[in-house]
Design a protein around this motif. Structure first.
Motif, PDB file in Angstrom:
ATOM      1  N   GLN A   3       8.472   4.368   1.515  1.00  0.00           N
ATOM      2  CA  GLN A   3       7.333   5.008   1.364  1.00  0.00           C
ATOM      3  C   GLN A   3       6.791   5.168  -0.071  1.00  0.00           C
ATOM      4  OE1 GLN A   3       8.643   9.044   2.630  1.00  0.00           O
ATOM      5  NE2 GLN A   3       8.501   8.576   4.648  1.00  0.00           N
ATOM      6  N   ASP A  63       5.729   3.513  -8.393  1.00  0.00           N
ATOM      7  CA  ASP A  63       6.682   2.695  -8.118  1.00  0.00           C
ATOM      8  C   ASP A  63       6.391   1.248  -8.849  1.00  0.00           C
ATOM      9  OD1 ASP A  63       7.648   4.118  -4.988  1.00  0.00           O
ATOM     10  OD2 ASP A  63       8.259   4.490  -6.932  1.00  0.00           O
ATOM     11  N   SER A  64       5.211   1.387  -8.992  1.00  0.00           N
ATOM     12  CA  SER A  64       4.668  -0.299  -9.614  1.00  0.00           C
ATOM     13  C   SER A  64       5.319  -0.410 -10.788  1.00  0.00           C
ATOM     14  CB  SER A  64       3.198  -0.144  -9.899  1.00  0.00           C
ATOM     15  OG  SER A  64       2.545   0.130  -8.633  1.00  0.00           O
ATOM     16  N   VAL A  94       1.819  -1.342  -6.305  1.00  0.00           N
ATOM     17  CA  VAL A  94       1.431  -0.547  -5.054  1.00  0.00           C
ATOM     18  C   VAL A  94      -0.009   0.009  -5.282  1.00  0.00           C
ATOM     19  CG1 VAL A  94       2.035   1.640  -3.965  1.00  0.00           C
ATOM     20  CG2 VAL A  94       3.630   0.353  -5.174  1.00  0.00           C
ATOM     21  N   VAL A 137       5.057   4.588  -3.610  1.00  0.00           N
ATOM     22  CA  VAL A 137       3.786   5.519  -4.415  1.00  0.00           C
ATOM     23  C   VAL A 137       3.469   4.600  -5.544  1.00  0.00           C
ATOM     24  CG1 VAL A 137       4.851   7.624  -3.459  1.00  0.00           C
ATOM     25  CG2 VAL A 137       5.375   6.806  -5.766  1.00  0.00           C
ATOM     26  N   ARG A 138       2.366   4.917  -6.126  1.00  0.00           N
ATOM     27  CA  ARG A 138       1.774   4.135  -7.206  1.00  0.00           C
ATOM     28  C   ARG A 138       2.780   4.246  -8.387  1.00  0.00           C
ATOM     29  NH1 ARG A 138      -4.537   5.662  -6.605  1.00  0.00           N
ATOM     30  NH2 ARG A 138      -5.155   3.788  -4.784  1.00  0.00           N
ATOM     31  N   ARG A 155       0.934  -1.016  -0.094  1.00  0.00           N
ATOM     32  CA  ARG A 155       0.066  -0.053   0.049  1.00  0.00           C
ATOM     33  C   ARG A 155       0.836   1.256  -0.007  1.00  0.00           C
ATOM     34  NH1 ARG A 155      -5.044  -1.314   0.588  1.00  0.00           N
ATOM     35  NH2 ARG A 155      -5.793  -3.216   1.266  1.00  0.00           N
ATOM     36  N   ARG A 156       0.278   2.406  -0.506  1.00  0.00           N
ATOM     37  CA  ARG A 156       1.111   3.644  -0.782  1.00  0.00           C
ATOM     38  C   ARG A 156       1.689   3.951   0.873  1.00  0.00           C
ATOM     39  NH1 ARG A 156      -2.689   7.882  -2.840  1.00  0.00           N
ATOM     40  NH2 ARG A 156      -4.431   6.431  -1.957  1.00  0.00           N
TER      41      ARG A 156
END
Lengths: 116, 114
Positions: free
Chosen positions: A81, A86-87, A115, A83-84, A14-15
């Protein structure tokens, strides 16, 4: 004679959480490279490590990303941390001590980070 | 200057056809040009590679053609088979770190129909 081993194969975070990706190089290989592949794109170089040394981290984002290759154990790519954006699929490659022949570079099967 | 441009993005051929994938680069310091094949869920695997001192290299059904003056290189797959269906990436690197820091093209999704 196992190849480059990456785990986990799939990782959901999760974020805001941390992601840890592991890479065990081929037997006899002491150099490790991390690449990131975004959807529909080619692989992008991130970092090149030898045992206990970062040789080239010019492709690493300046914040939240770090990598290590300790004397014992696998190489770790750490993303704090998340974030989306990083997917992506994260690939590790390894090579022998002296990369005189680039043909000796071998890739693992990757870790797919999602993410939410 | 570090970019490698690859085309086409996708390619469909019939079995026995000869798909051709093209790449162009800008950095004249590049001295190693590999092609990688990637199947879904797998990492890239080296297919064939060339250095700029030769204009062509052939390994089995795979051939690289290299044009140094045009800064272009291409992959030809002779007698293509359905098992060749995969994503193909060209790449380039330079100097003493050849192979360690590869600059990849965007990839070509090849489909070979039976």
């Amino acid at each position: 004679n196992a190849g480059v081993m990456q785990n986990p194969r799939h990782l959901v975070r999760r974020r805001g959480q941390e992601a840890r990706l592991r890479c065990s190089p081929m037997k006899g290989h002491s150099h490790v490279y991390w690449y990131r592949q975004l959807p529909e794109e080619g692989l992008k170089f991130m970092v090149y490590l030898q045992k206990e040394n970062i040789i080239d981290e010019s492709g690493m984002p300046k914040e939240r990303f770090s990598a290590e290759f300790p004397k014992e154990g696998p190489s770790i790519l750490r993303i704090q941390q998340v974030v989306r954006g990083d997917s992506a699929a994260y690939f590790c490659a390894s090579s022998p001590q002296i990369l005189d022949f680039p043909e000796k570079l071998f890739f693992g099967s990757g870790t797919q980070l999602s993410v939410l | 200057q570090q970019q490698v441009k690859q085309s086409p993005q996708s390619l469909i051929v019939q079995k026995g056809g000869i798909p051709i994938i093209n790449c162009a680069y800008e950095n004249t310091a590049f001295d190693y040009f590999p092609w990688y094949q990637q199947f879904p869920g797998k990492g890239p695997a080296l297919l064939i590679a060339i250095r700029p001192d030769v204009s062509e290299k052939k390994e089995g059904r795979f051939t690289i053609s290299f044009n140094k003056s045009a800064k272009q290189f291409s992959l030809h797959i002779m007698d293509s088979q359905p098992g060749d269906s995969a994503t193909y990436f060209c790449a380039a690197s330079r100097g003493e770190t050849s192979g360690s820091r590869l600059t990849f093209g965007e990839g070509t999704q090849l489909t070979v129909n039976p």
